[in-house]
Design a protein around this motif. Structure first.
Motif, PDB file in Angstrom:
ATOM      1  N   ARG A  15       0.861  -1.190   0.000  1.00 57.77           N
ATOM      2  CA  ARG A  15       0.000   0.000   0.000  1.00 57.77           C
ATOM      3  C   ARG A  15       0.890   1.229   0.000  1.00 57.77           C
ATOM      4  O   ARG A  15       1.803   1.316   0.821  1.00 57.77           O
ATOM      5  CB  ARG A  15      -0.882   0.024   1.239  1.00 57.77           C
ATOM      6  CG  ARG A  15      -1.760  -1.195   1.222  1.00 57.77           C
ATOM      7  CD  ARG A  15      -2.792  -1.203   2.265  1.00 57.77           C
ATOM      8  NE  ARG A  15      -3.724  -2.235   1.869  1.00 57.77           N
ATOM      9  CZ  ARG A  15      -5.008  -2.251   2.085  1.00 57.77           C
ATOM     10  NH1 ARG A  15      -5.558  -1.260   2.739  1.00 57.77           N
ATOM     11  NH2 ARG A  15      -5.765  -3.222   1.660  1.00 57.77           N
ATOM     12  N   SER A  17       0.869   5.302   0.293  1.00 56.85           N
ATOM     13  CA  SER A  17       0.157   6.553   0.547  1.00 56.85           C
ATOM     14  C   SER A  17       0.855   7.648  -0.248  1.00 56.85           C
ATOM     15  O   SER A  17       2.068   7.821  -0.134  1.00 56.85           O
ATOM     16  CB  SER A  17       0.197   6.886   2.037  1.00 56.85           C
ATOM     17  OG  SER A  17      -0.302   8.196   2.229  1.00 56.85           O
ATOM     18  N   THR A  64      -3.252   4.872  -1.738  1.00 52.98           N
ATOM     19  CA  THR A  64      -4.125   5.374  -0.688  1.00 52.98           C
ATOM     20  C   THR A  64      -3.580   6.688  -0.145  1.00 52.98           C
ATOM     21  O   THR A  64      -2.708   7.319  -0.734  1.00 52.98           O
ATOM     22  CB  THR A  64      -4.310   4.276   0.394  1.00 52.98           C
ATOM     23  OG1 THR A  64      -5.211   4.759   1.384  1.00 52.98           O
ATOM     24  CG2 THR A  64      -3.012   3.838   1.040  1.00 52.98           C
ATOM     25  N   ARG A 261       0.909  -7.824   4.029  1.00 51.99           N
ATOM     26  CA  ARG A 261       1.034  -6.416   3.647  1.00 51.99           C
ATOM     27  C   ARG A 261       2.263  -5.717   4.188  1.00 51.99           C
ATOM     28  O   ARG A 261       2.697  -5.988   5.293  1.00 51.99           O
ATOM     29  CB  ARG A 261      -0.152  -5.634   4.221  1.00 51.99           C
ATOM     30  CG  ARG A 261      -1.437  -6.048   3.626  1.00 51.99           C
ATOM     31  CD  ARG A 261      -2.529  -5.198   4.187  1.00 51.99           C
ATOM     32  NE  ARG A 261      -3.777  -5.697   3.655  1.00 51.99           N
ATOM     33  CZ  ARG A 261      -4.957  -5.429   4.153  1.00 51.99           C
ATOM     34  NH1 ARG A 261      -5.046  -4.650   5.211  1.00 51.99           N
ATOM     35  NH2 ARG A 261      -6.040  -5.912   3.612  1.00 51.99           N
ATOM     36  N   ARG A 263       3.456  -1.340   3.998  1.00 51.11           N
ATOM     37  CA  ARG A 263       2.991  -0.021   3.583  1.00 51.11           C
ATOM     38  C   ARG A 263       4.154   0.935   3.398  1.00 51.11           C
ATOM     39  O   ARG A 263       5.166   0.834   4.110  1.00 51.11           O
ATOM     40  CB  ARG A 263       2.061   0.562   4.652  1.00 51.11           C
ATOM     41  CG  ARG A 263       0.758  -0.175   4.773  1.00 51.11           C
ATOM     42  CD  ARG A 263      -0.075   0.423   5.895  1.00 51.11           C
ATOM     43  NE  ARG A 263      -1.492   0.161   5.700  1.00 51.11           N
ATOM     44  CZ  ARG A 263      -2.099  -0.964   6.041  1.00 51.11           C
ATOM     45  NH1 ARG A 263      -1.416  -1.932   6.600  1.00 51.11           N
ATOM     46  NH2 ARG A 263      -3.388  -1.118   5.814  1.00 51.11           N
ATOM     47  N   THR A 265       4.620   5.054   3.526  1.00 52.36           N
ATOM     48  CA  THR A 265       3.922   6.295   3.872  1.00 52.36           C
ATOM     49  C   THR A 265       4.228   7.371   2.828  1.00 52.36           C
ATOM     50  O   THR A 265       5.163   7.232   2.028  1.00 52.36           O
ATOM     51  CB  THR A 265       4.388   6.786   5.253  1.00 52.36           C
ATOM     52  OG1 THR A 265       5.796   7.033   5.173  1.00 52.36           O
ATOM     53  CG2 THR A 265       4.120   5.742   6.335  1.00 52.36           C
ATOM     54  N   ARG A 271       6.268   0.806   6.636  1.00 54.76           N
ATOM     55  CA  ARG A 271       5.643   0.333   7.885  1.00 54.76           C
ATOM     56  C   ARG A 271       5.245  -1.119   7.681  1.00 54.76           C
ATOM     57  O   ARG A 271       4.599  -1.471   6.687  1.00 54.76           O
ATOM     58  CB  ARG A 271       4.413   1.166   8.241  1.00 54.76           C
ATOM     59  CG  ARG A 271       4.791   2.556   8.719  1.00 54.76           C
ATOM     60  CD  ARG A 271       3.588   3.323   9.162  1.00 54.76           C
ATOM     61  NE  ARG A 271       3.042   2.840  10.415  1.00 54.76           N
ATOM     62  CZ  ARG A 271       3.418   3.253  11.616  1.00 54.76           C
ATOM     63  NH1 ARG A 271       4.374   4.147  11.748  1.00 54.76           N
ATOM     64  NH2 ARG A 271       2.840   2.782  12.707  1.00 54.76           N
ATOM     65  N   LEU A 274       0.112  -1.835  10.680  1.00 51.86           N
ATOM     66  CA  LEU A 274      -0.602  -0.584  11.000  1.00 51.86           C
ATOM     67  C   LEU A 274      -0.223  -0.108  12.387  1.00 51.86           C
ATOM     68  O   LEU A 274      -0.199   1.077  12.670  1.00 51.86           O
ATOM     69  CB  LEU A 274      -2.115  -0.838  10.982  1.00 51.86           C
ATOM     70  CG  LEU A 274      -2.850  -0.686   9.660  1.00 51.86           C
ATOM     71  CD1 LEU A 274      -4.313  -1.077   9.848  1.00 51.86           C
ATOM     72  CD2 LEU A 274      -2.746   0.728   9.109  1.00 51.86           C
ATOM     73  N   ASP A 279       8.977   3.302  12.076  1.00 55.26           N
ATOM     74  CA  ASP A 279       8.955   3.014  10.646  1.00 55.26           C
ATOM     75  C   ASP A 279      10.385   3.056  10.114  1.00 55.26           C
ATOM     76  O   ASP A 279      11.323   3.405  10.844  1.00 55.26           O
ATOM     77  CB  ASP A 279       8.000   3.939   9.892  1.00 55.26           C
ATOM     78  CG  ASP A 279       7.942   5.355  10.408  1.00 55.26           C
ATOM     79  OD1 ASP A 279       6.842   5.905  10.523  1.00 55.26           O
ATOM     80  OD2 ASP A 279       9.020   5.918  10.692  1.00 55.26           O
ATOM     81  N   GLY A 328      -1.870   5.573   5.869  1.00 52.08           N
ATOM     82  CA  GLY A 328      -2.414   5.155   4.575  1.00 52.08           C
ATOM     83  C   GLY A 328      -3.202   3.882   4.800  1.00 52.08           C
ATOM     84  O   GLY A 328      -2.643   2.822   5.071  1.00 52.08           O
TER      85      GLY A 328
END
Ligand code: SAM
Length: 329
Positions: A15, A17, A64, A261, A263, A265, A271, A274, A279, A328
């Motif tokens: 993901r 962001s 996102t 997952r 992520r 940022t 990350r 969540l 990070d 995100g």
């Protein structure tokens, strides 16, 4: 073979962001006073990160934010991402999560650029309630138009995500069931997690999977649809085959053991959960001139630090170092 963390979980889902700005101030997400807290990067930087990660086995990329449609250039970013191929030589599964406010005019160009699917967040199916939650007047019609246009252009399936908070919008469960049937979208209820700026979460604010099923069952019987192991949502269809709903239950039925997952940022940090309390500065590596091989090595090391699970509701729970809008979702 995709990268695998130390618990044997393959990491296939990324993901990104692209901003932590948002044009909505949803009461369960933001205080309404804070704006963006972190910077964002040129799309070329996210694209390089994505390319290196795809070479390591990522198969799905979700764009996102913040609100990703606020970022100029996001359509071209999708076009560039769509040129990447998985390690198996296949097209990437590219999806986007949005509040839908600007979606009606962007759905067709996004689809043309290579976006496959869209998830629209919507926490009430009544315009007044919607305005009270988002703290933006007259957004409802825009979002509905965005959902309908996404269906029309074939961003399929259109998923609508609803976060339920006790005493706030749990009376929307049945109206959302009707909405799923009438609009031909998959409505997914998400249990509220302690990731909000205002720190209002407590266990009893969470409307759980069991309660959602019970309430929806009063409207029409539901039949569970078998789901893939890596899928986070439990899926149900109504007994007459019209309409699908999903429930994502990270609080009452954690799925950390299947988490695939990671992520990135908006400011280029990785990350691994969540609920991470730190990070990992991927963009810092790029600024220092790391080669693609060095970035891949850095990412490989970071993935080994992926947390076993979140600790929501446990005495040792430590709040994440960022809230949802700045991670995100
Ligand atoms: N602006 C986009 C949107 O509205 O979908 C993308 C970012 S938003 C932070 C992503 C998703 O996170 C939304 O569906 C939102 O409802 C959800 N979300 C925000 N705070 C949450 C929380 N504390 N618990 C569960 N979901 C949350």
């Amino acid at each position: 073979m995709p990268l695998t963390d130390k618990f044997g979980r393959p990491i296939t889902d990324l993901r990104i962001s692209v901003t932590d700005r948002c044009n909505y101030k949803c009461v369960y997400c933001r205080t309404g006073n804070e704006g963006a807290l972190y910077g964002d990067l040129p799309f070329a930087d996210y694209l390089r990160m994505a390319r290196v990660l795809v070479e390591l086995g990522i198969q799905k990329v979700r764009i996102t934010g913040g609100e990703p449609l606020l970022r100029k250039g996001v359509i071209d970013f999708v076009r560039q991402l769509a040129k990447l191929r998985t390690t198996g030589g296949e097209e990437l599964d590219i999806a986007l999560t949005t509040n839908g406010h600007l979606l009606a005019e962007m759905a067709q160009p996004l689809k043309d650029a290579g976006l496959r699917r869209v998830t629209v967040s919507m926490d009430a199916v009544d315009p007044d309630r919607f305005a009270r939650i988002t703290r933006v007047p007259e957004g409802y019609d825009n979002v509905l138009a965005g959902i309908r246009e996404s269906r029309r252009v074939g961003l399929w399936p259109v998923k609508v995500n609803c976060v339920l908070m006790r005493g706030f919008n749990e009376d929307q469960i049945i109206p959302f069931g009707m909405f799923a049937r009438e609009e031909g979208v998959v409505v997914r209820f998400i249990e509220f997690m302690p990731l909000e700026e205002d720190r209002v979460w407590s266990p009893n604010t969470v409307v759980t999977l069991d309660e959602i099923l019970q309430r929806m069952g009063e409207y029409r019987p539901l039949v569970e649809i078998p789901h893939a192991r890596s899928e986070t949502a439990r899926r149900y269809r109504f007994d007459d085959g019209v309409g699908e709903i999903g429930i994502i239950a990270p609080v009452s039925r954690p799925f950390c053991g299947q988490c695939s997952r990671i992520r990135i940022t908006s400011d280029g940090k990785i990350r691994t959960c969540l609920f991470s309390i730190w990070d990992h500065d991927l963009h810092g590596q790029m600024r220092r001139g790391a080669s693609d091989e060095e970035l891949a090595e850095f990412i490989g090391g970071v993935i080994q630090k992926k947390e076993a699970r979140h600790h929501i509701g446990e005495p040792d729970f430590v709040p994440a170092s960022r809230t949802m809008v700045h991670i995100g979702g």
